[in-house]
Design a protein around this motif. Sequence first.
Motif, short mmCIF file in Angstrom:
data_model
loop_
_atom_site.label_atom_id
_atom_site.label_comp_id
_atom_site.label_asym_id
_atom_site.label_seq_id
_atom_site.Cartn_x
_atom_site.Cartn_y
_atom_site.Cartn_z
N PRO A 633 -7.61 -5.65 -13.00
CA PRO A 633 -6.46 -6.30 -13.32
C PRO A 633 -5.05 -5.78 -12.84
O PRO A 633 -4.28 -6.58 -12.44
CB PRO A 633 -6.48 -6.07 -14.92
N ALA A 634 -4.96 -4.75 -12.38
CA ALA A 634 -3.66 -3.98 -12.08
C ALA A 634 -3.27 -4.53 -10.71
O ALA A 634 -2.21 -4.55 -10.52
CB ALA A 634 -3.86 -2.42 -11.81
N LEU A 635 -4.36 -5.02 -10.00
CA LEU A 635 -4.26 -5.49 -8.65
C LEU A 635 -3.94 -7.03 -8.78
O LEU A 635 -3.51 -7.67 -7.58
CB LEU A 635 -5.42 -5.37 -7.67
N HIS A 636 -3.94 -7.87 -9.68
CA HIS A 636 -3.70 -9.39 -9.64
C HIS A 636 -2.73 -9.73 -10.90
O HIS A 636 -2.41 -10.64 -10.62
CB HIS A 636 -5.09 -10.02 -9.61
N GLU A 637 -2.99 -9.04 -12.07
CA GLU A 637 -2.47 -9.66 -13.14
C GLU A 637 -0.91 -10.01 -13.03
O GLU A 637 -0.22 -10.61 -13.58
CB GLU A 637 -2.67 -8.87 -14.38
N ILE A 658 2.91 5.54 2.84
CA ILE A 658 3.74 4.77 1.97
C ILE A 658 2.72 4.69 0.66
O ILE A 658 1.53 4.59 0.73
CB ILE A 658 3.74 3.22 2.52
N ALA A 659 3.26 4.71 -0.56
CA ALA A 659 2.62 4.92 -1.78
C ALA A 659 3.16 3.85 -2.83
O ALA A 659 4.37 4.07 -3.11
CB ALA A 659 2.00 6.08 -2.08
N TRP A 660 2.37 3.25 -3.65
CA TRP A 660 3.06 2.66 -4.63
C TRP A 660 2.05 2.58 -5.81
O TRP A 660 0.90 2.53 -5.65
CB TRP A 660 3.59 1.08 -4.31
N MET A 661 2.41 2.07 -6.92
CA MET A 661 1.63 1.79 -8.41
C MET A 661 1.76 0.29 -8.73
O MET A 661 2.73 -0.26 -8.58
CB MET A 661 2.17 2.85 -9.37
N ARG A 662 0.41 -0.07 -9.09
CA ARG A 662 0.55 -1.44 -9.63
C ARG A 662 -0.05 -1.42 -10.81
O ARG A 662 -0.88 -0.45 -11.26
CB ARG A 662 -0.67 -2.39 -8.84
N ARG A 663 0.46 -2.23 -11.72
CA ARG A 663 0.26 -2.08 -13.11
C ARG A 663 -0.36 -3.71 -13.62
O ARG A 663 0.46 -4.56 -13.29
CB ARG A 663 1.51 -1.63 -13.87
N GLY A 664 -1.29 -3.49 -14.45
CA GLY A 664 -1.50 -4.64 -15.23
C GLY A 664 -0.81 -4.85 -16.53
O GLY A 664 0.07 -3.97 -16.87
#
Length: 754
Positions: A633-637, A658-664
Amino acid sequence: MKGDVKLAEHREGPQSASTRPAEPRSVAEIVNTGDPFSVLGPHETSPGNWEVRAILPDAEAAAVLDRDGQTVLAAMSMRLPDGFFVGSFSAPGRPDYRLRVERNGTTEIRHDPYSFGTFLTDDDLVHIGEPTSDAVYTKLGAHHLDLGGIQGFLFTVWAPNARRVSVVGDFNGWDGRRHPMRRRHEGGIWELFIPDVTRDQRYKFEVIGLHGNLLALKADPIAFAAEHPPATASILKGTPDFEWQDSAWMEARAAQNHRKAPMSIYECHLGSWARVPEEGNRYLTYRELAVRLIPYVKNLGFTHIELLPITEFPFDGSWGYQPISLYAPTSRFGTPEDFAAFVEAAHAAGIGIILDWVPAHFPNDPHGLSFFDGTHLYEHADPRLGFHQDWGTYIYNYERKEVASFLVANARFWLERYHLDGLRVDAVASMLYLDYSRKAGEWIPNRYGGNENLGAIDFLRKMNEVAYATSPGAVTIAEESTAWPGVSQPTYTGGLGFGFKWNMGWMHDTLRYISKDPVFRRHHHHDLTFGLLYAFSENFILPLSHDEVVHGKGSLIGKMPGDQWQRFANLRAYYGFMWGHPGKKLLFMGCEIAQEREWNHDGSLDWHLLEDPYYKGVQTLIGDLNHAYSSIPALHERDCDAKGFEWIVSDDRDNSVIAWMRRGDAENSVAIVVSNFTPVPREGYRIGVPLPGFYREAVNTDAAQYAGSNMGNMGGVTADRTASHGRPCSLTLTIPPLATLILVLEQDASETNI
């Protein structure tokens, strides 16, 4: 206008002798009158006495028969050369009759088209010009009617400036004298019901223009089917009205929030995805594609197929972007029924179908829309407004209500009649700007002095409003390459109303970056990060489309620097970066197998490449990326929500990391994306994370199954309590060379012993 209609409802009232026109001097005078019914058909010459008049070219003899087709009411005599016949008889009321025609040793009994009345009502004529109505495709065109057992087709066409319009086709020897149409002055519409014609016959309109010139035969603008190019006739099919079996799909689609749902689109040119070389390199049919293409896309985890335009087009080399019949699926791959079966098969497999739709321009082929009635009807008359210099095509006159209605109704048509799940609108920038690709003096400012095309803006807003109102769950997508504000914002806030917009800036920047030799990438690090400054200003789709693999641009794998291993590692890392980046995804066919050749629309993709582990590895990676994107879910919500993205490392240009965080939506719905765009492994690389727990390595583009070096983190890393990058916990990672990692938080803090 569907189903049985009482014949009496469509019979002309009797014409009295006092209003009877003078005897015509020639067949041409009758045909060109604009109202052939004033001369042809039944006329009461005096109380109880009737004449039936007909144009029957090449007839040797003719008679008027009673409705039983047996009793002769009158033998007809030829009054004028070229076949003007008249028969006189007595009858107590308006006769219901048939015509018997003898020609070349054959006898035919037929109904007389000129014994029927008008069909379009005054309300119909009004609705045809309303952009919110579906009257364009339910009233115009050629529609099958059953009038109390009399089968035939009602032909209607908009040509307000024409002097005469006739229906020509297989059923009348393509002779414009035989079926001249009646002009309905209220709307510039011409109509004629022709009994006894049947489905699958070819037809066109013969038009004499405003200045009396005979134009090239015109295809029906609302034709529902057309001949296989280079043939150009329209084909009688009737209004598409299929017995769909996809109600479960349509109901689920209507409830879906596309901004939050995974959307991974496989862009496809049906004519070159795969062919049949052993049968003359022929195309696959729609039904064959349903069996081969749809399972392929399903297995790779794509959610949608976007079709390069399949609205009928004359020239293969245009790929469909110069359509001639906007209401007809191309006959290259089968019939309208076959195309509907393809869509239904996709829905059964859980795949949506998006149509690449072209309302920006149309070609100048003589059988098409240009100069349709001898005037600039669909296009602007002034070439500074109505002609695309780059493409040699005409621009629609969006400010003309009938043209806007024609286009808006076409959007509805594909979404409603063919159950398509979205429209990707081509070349929106060319529509929005009056000075698009024009020098000073080559364009005309709008009424406020600006370069905005106000008519196109109004049309696009109306199209989006109608599409979303009438087709729940469908999406519209803009290919718009400028910084026009609010493309994917609601119209009530001043936006254009699209659901999504292609992120062309992201595509150009990142392709420029990945094409550089890694030794120079440190100097171009901003190409990776700049897109995040505006990533949430629109609902974006990240496109790697057909435009990047044509016109001398080569292929995606061809843009990658280094030896063979580095080229494939670069491409895999780039794909991982893309799938981890905010935004929906689009990939053109062939890119999933790293095709080396530039795309060629005249042949199949190079499927034989999959025998090599490098190419097979890229295909396997795409499937795994799609699976991760859809299942995490964190990759698309929050693809379209700034709250779903946080930088971790944005400034390590020296290492090209390069680095980042994805959140759902959930608090512990966290994914970490890390890319290393150098061929140097980075071991012991620490990045901060917000929560303790085990971070599973969901994707490693350097894994052995992708033909990588198989360096990584043994399936995952547990965060420790060491603060880093402003976060309370951190991961110590091995970042493989030229690779992207996607890590997913599998356990929250309560489940760890840290």
